[in-house]
Design an enzyme around this catalytic site. Structure first.
Site, short mmCIF file in Angstrom:
data_model
loop_
_atom_site.label_atom_id
_atom_site.label_comp_id
_atom_site.label_asym_id
_atom_site.label_seq_id
_atom_site.Cartn_x
_atom_site.Cartn_y
_atom_site.Cartn_z
N VAL A 165 57.03 -61.09 50.19
CA VAL A 165 56.87 -58.79 50.28
C VAL A 165 55.28 -59.21 49.35
O VAL A 165 55.36 -59.35 48.45
CB VAL A 165 57.63 -58.72 49.45
N PRO A 166 54.22 -58.29 50.99
CA PRO A 166 53.06 -58.56 49.66
C PRO A 166 52.63 -57.34 48.91
O PRO A 166 51.51 -56.87 49.36
CB PRO A 166 52.07 -58.61 51.24
N CYS A 167 53.00 -57.30 47.74
CA CYS A 167 52.56 -56.80 46.64
C CYS A 167 51.09 -56.79 46.21
O CYS A 167 50.75 -56.20 45.65
CB CYS A 167 53.64 -57.20 45.50
N HIS A 168 50.43 -58.52 46.47
CA HIS A 168 49.37 -58.31 46.21
C HIS A 168 48.55 -57.17 47.51
O HIS A 168 47.39 -57.42 46.84
CB HIS A 168 48.87 -59.84 46.63
N ARG A 169 48.72 -57.49 47.94
CA ARG A 169 47.80 -56.30 49.42
C ARG A 169 47.97 -54.78 48.69
O ARG A 169 46.74 -54.00 49.64
CB ARG A 169 48.69 -56.48 50.54
#
Length: 159
Positions: free
Chosen positions: A127-131
């Site tokens: 779940v790409p919170c780094h984006r």
């Protein structure tokens, strides 16, 4: 626990679904995991979901996977889960700022609340919170540190 280019990764599960992917293993993280689920999560390395996650992460870090196909069950409020669902809509190799994410989840005036929910995401990378980046393009607000965020975004920027 699995090794990765961004350090050790701890996975948690309810037995059938991935409930957590943590890029640090500290007492604070373990307490957060227990508090979020209300029970002790499964960390038995023999679970199929862990084997599938490890295989797909290996493909991701090798540059061969852009999305994940795993059963997910993150613990959080309805609002948090809506933000985490919004994160899944940010394409590989792209970024969005907090305001854009707030708009995408139908809460255009809630950028700060979206940022807080983003910071509580229990399933990092997948779940790409780094984006999610700051409005000015800065790499702000990553629970696991700016260096890991930069490494993940750099990985995704090289096809």
């Amino acid at each position: 626990m699995i090794d990765s280019p961004v350090g050790p990764i701890m996975l948690t599960s309810d037995g059938a679904h991935l409930t957590g992917l943590y890029l640090e293993v500290t007492d604070a993280v373990l307490a957060r995991v227990a508090a979020a689920s209300g029970t002790e999560p499964e960390t038995n390395d023999d679970l199929t979901v862990f084997a599938d996650t490890e295989a797909q992460l290996g493909e991701y870090f090798a540059g061969h996977r852009r999305g994940f196909d795993l059963p997910l069950a993150p613990h959080g409020t309805e609002f948090q889960r809506s933000v985490w669902q919004g994160l899944l809509e940010i394409p590989y190799g792209s970024t969005a700022n907090y305001g854009e994410l707030a708009e995408a989840v139908g809460r255009p005036k809630a950028a700060r609340a979206v940022g807080a929910a983003n910071g509580k995401n229990p399933i990092s990378i997948i779940v790409p919170c780094h984006r999610v980046i700051g409005a000015n393009g800065s790499l702000t607000g990553y629970a696991w540190g700016e260096d890991k965020k930069r490494r993940l975004l750099t990985l995704e920027s090289h096809p």
